[in-house]
Design a protein around this motif. Sequence first.
Motif, short mmCIF file in Angstrom:
data_model
loop_
_atom_site.label_atom_id
_atom_site.label_comp_id
_atom_site.label_asym_id
_atom_site.label_seq_id
_atom_site.Cartn_x
_atom_site.Cartn_y
_atom_site.Cartn_z
N ILE A 114 0.74 -1.25 0.02
CA ILE A 114 0.18 -0.09 0.02
C ILE A 114 0.83 1.34 -0.09
O ILE A 114 1.35 1.67 0.99
CB ILE A 114 -0.82 0.14 1.18
N TYR A 115 1.26 1.87 -1.04
CA TYR A 115 0.88 1.98 -2.25
C TYR A 115 1.77 1.14 -3.10
O TYR A 115 1.58 0.38 -4.13
CB TYR A 115 0.78 3.19 -2.91
N GLU A 116 3.23 1.37 -2.86
CA GLU A 116 4.16 0.79 -3.57
C GLU A 116 5.28 0.11 -2.48
O GLU A 116 5.37 0.61 -1.42
CB GLU A 116 4.83 1.92 -4.32
N ILE A 117 6.13 -0.63 -3.14
CA ILE A 117 7.11 -1.15 -2.20
C ILE A 117 8.04 -0.40 -1.56
O ILE A 117 8.47 -0.52 -0.12
CB ILE A 117 8.10 -2.42 -2.90
N GLU A 118 8.14 0.83 -2.23
CA GLU A 118 9.08 1.83 -1.46
C GLU A 118 8.62 2.48 0.04
O GLU A 118 9.31 2.78 0.71
CB GLU A 118 9.21 3.10 -2.27
N ALA A 119 7.34 2.06 0.36
CA ALA A 119 6.62 2.46 1.59
C ALA A 119 7.37 1.64 2.72
O ALA A 119 7.93 2.21 3.82
CB ALA A 119 5.05 2.05 1.84
N LEU A 120 8.16 0.52 2.29
CA LEU A 120 8.97 -0.20 3.65
C LEU A 120 10.33 0.45 3.83
O LEU A 120 10.71 0.55 4.86
CB LEU A 120 9.10 -1.53 2.95
N ILE A 121 10.66 1.30 2.69
CA ILE A 121 12.14 2.06 2.88
C ILE A 121 11.73 3.40 3.81
O ILE A 121 12.56 3.46 4.77
CB ILE A 121 12.60 2.72 1.45
N LEU A 122 10.65 3.78 3.75
CA LEU A 122 10.33 4.94 4.45
C LEU A 122 10.20 4.48 6.04
O LEU A 122 10.30 5.35 7.01
CB LEU A 122 8.80 5.32 4.11
N THR A 123 10.08 3.34 6.30
CA THR A 123 9.92 2.66 7.65
C THR A 123 11.22 2.91 8.49
O THR A 123 11.30 2.77 9.65
CB THR A 123 9.41 1.19 7.94
N ASP A 124 12.39 2.94 7.51
CA ASP A 124 13.71 2.95 8.21
C ASP A 124 14.30 4.22 7.34
O ASP A 124 15.66 3.93 6.60
CB ASP A 124 14.51 1.90 8.04
N ILE A 125 13.87 5.32 7.84
CA ILE A 125 14.46 6.78 6.89
C ILE A 125 15.44 7.03 7.43
O ILE A 125 16.53 7.56 6.33
CB ILE A 125 13.39 7.69 7.21
N THR A 126 16.10 6.59 8.46
CA THR A 126 17.52 6.84 8.96
C THR A 126 18.64 6.30 7.92
O THR A 126 19.35 6.79 7.43
CB THR A 126 17.90 6.53 10.30
N THR A 127 18.23 4.95 7.53
CA THR A 127 18.98 4.42 6.51
C THR A 127 19.10 4.98 5.15
O THR A 127 20.29 5.26 4.43
CB THR A 127 18.55 2.98 6.40
N ASP A 147 16.53 -1.90 8.43
CA ASP A 147 16.25 -2.67 9.78
C ASP A 147 15.10 -3.27 9.53
O ASP A 147 13.78 -2.55 9.48
CB ASP A 147 16.28 -1.52 10.96
N PHE A 148 14.78 -4.56 9.75
CA PHE A 148 13.91 -5.48 9.59
C PHE A 148 12.64 -5.13 10.53
O PHE A 148 11.60 -4.97 10.33
CB PHE A 148 14.07 -6.96 9.54
N GLU A 149 13.03 -4.96 11.74
CA GLU A 149 12.08 -4.38 12.82
C GLU A 149 11.52 -3.36 12.77
O GLU A 149 10.44 -3.32 13.20
CB GLU A 149 12.98 -4.54 14.20
N LYS A 150 12.00 -2.37 12.04
CA LYS A 150 11.31 -1.23 11.67
C LYS A 150 10.29 -1.42 10.64
O LYS A 150 9.27 -0.71 10.56
CB LYS A 150 12.37 -0.08 11.45
N THR A 151 10.47 -2.35 9.76
CA THR A 151 9.61 -2.63 8.75
C THR A 151 8.27 -2.90 9.45
O THR A 151 7.23 -2.97 8.78
CB THR A 151 9.99 -3.27 7.78
N LEU A 152 8.23 -3.88 10.52
CA LEU A 152 6.98 -4.06 11.17
C LEU A 152 6.15 -2.99 11.85
O LEU A 152 4.89 -3.24 12.26
CB LEU A 152 7.23 -5.11 12.44
N ASN A 153 6.84 -1.58 11.67
CA ASN A 153 6.13 -0.49 12.01
C ASN A 153 4.95 0.07 10.98
O ASN A 153 4.03 0.58 10.98
CB ASN A 153 6.76 0.75 12.17
N CYS A 154 4.89 -0.78 9.72
CA CYS A 154 4.35 -0.67 8.64
C CYS A 154 3.05 -1.57 8.68
O CYS A 154 3.36 -2.73 8.84
CB CYS A 154 4.78 -0.65 7.15
N GLU A 155 1.77 -1.11 8.95
CA GLU A 155 0.87 -2.23 9.32
C GLU A 155 0.58 -3.26 8.34
O GLU A 155 0.43 -4.28 8.83
CB GLU A 155 -0.45 -1.45 9.70
N TYR A 156 0.45 -2.89 6.98
CA TYR A 156 0.16 -4.02 6.25
C TYR A 156 1.26 -5.01 5.98
O TYR A 156 0.92 -6.34 6.07
CB TYR A 156 0.01 -3.53 4.64
N PHE A 157 2.62 -4.70 6.25
CA PHE A 157 3.75 -5.61 6.35
C PHE A 157 3.77 -6.72 7.67
O PHE A 157 3.94 -7.58 7.63
CB PHE A 157 5.23 -4.83 6.21
#
Length: 181
Positions: A100-113, A158-168
């Motif tokens: 939701i909407y694009e795969i790049e949303a997961l990058i936003l979960t770890d914006i520091t990286t 960081d994998f753990e940060k991706t879990l802050n994305c509800e759909y993931f």
Amino acid sequence: MKIGLVGEAPNDTQSIKNLLEKRYSRNKYEFVFMLDRINGSQLDSGKTKRLLELEYKDKKPNLVIFIRDLDSSAKKDERKKYFKDSNNIVDNKGIPLLHIYEIEALILTDITTFNTKYGSKLEEVENVMKIENPKEYLKKASKKYSESHNADIFKLIDFEKTLNCEYFKRFIKTLDKALTS
């Protein structure tokens, strides 16, 4: 256990493989690419469904993850139909990963990286699912960024940060359940 990955583009599939290998050990799980020469809406064609059937019989995965971008809420029913049709082909061993909407949303979960890699100054996004065009959002933040870099970025986030994305997070719960049953 062999897990098949079907996605809209080889780069997206490689990105998800890189991310999932952080949680699911390579010693225990083997991720294999399926339909890796098929892109985007080609996944919806009848010819592709026949290719999926052949690859499924050849590669014999225990589970298949179908990776798609939602792109817009108007495509939700279309994506559900795609998954249902494709899941029937793989003996109902599939689970959907609908971005939701694009795969790049997961990058936003770890914006520091992302900021470290590209020298940008994006602030943390409270709910990445509300960013309708995450790819454009990232491109606007750094002219150096390209979606062709995603596989490498997914090795770093960081994998753990991706879990802050509800759909993931929901997808991972579904995947964990499928892997233990």
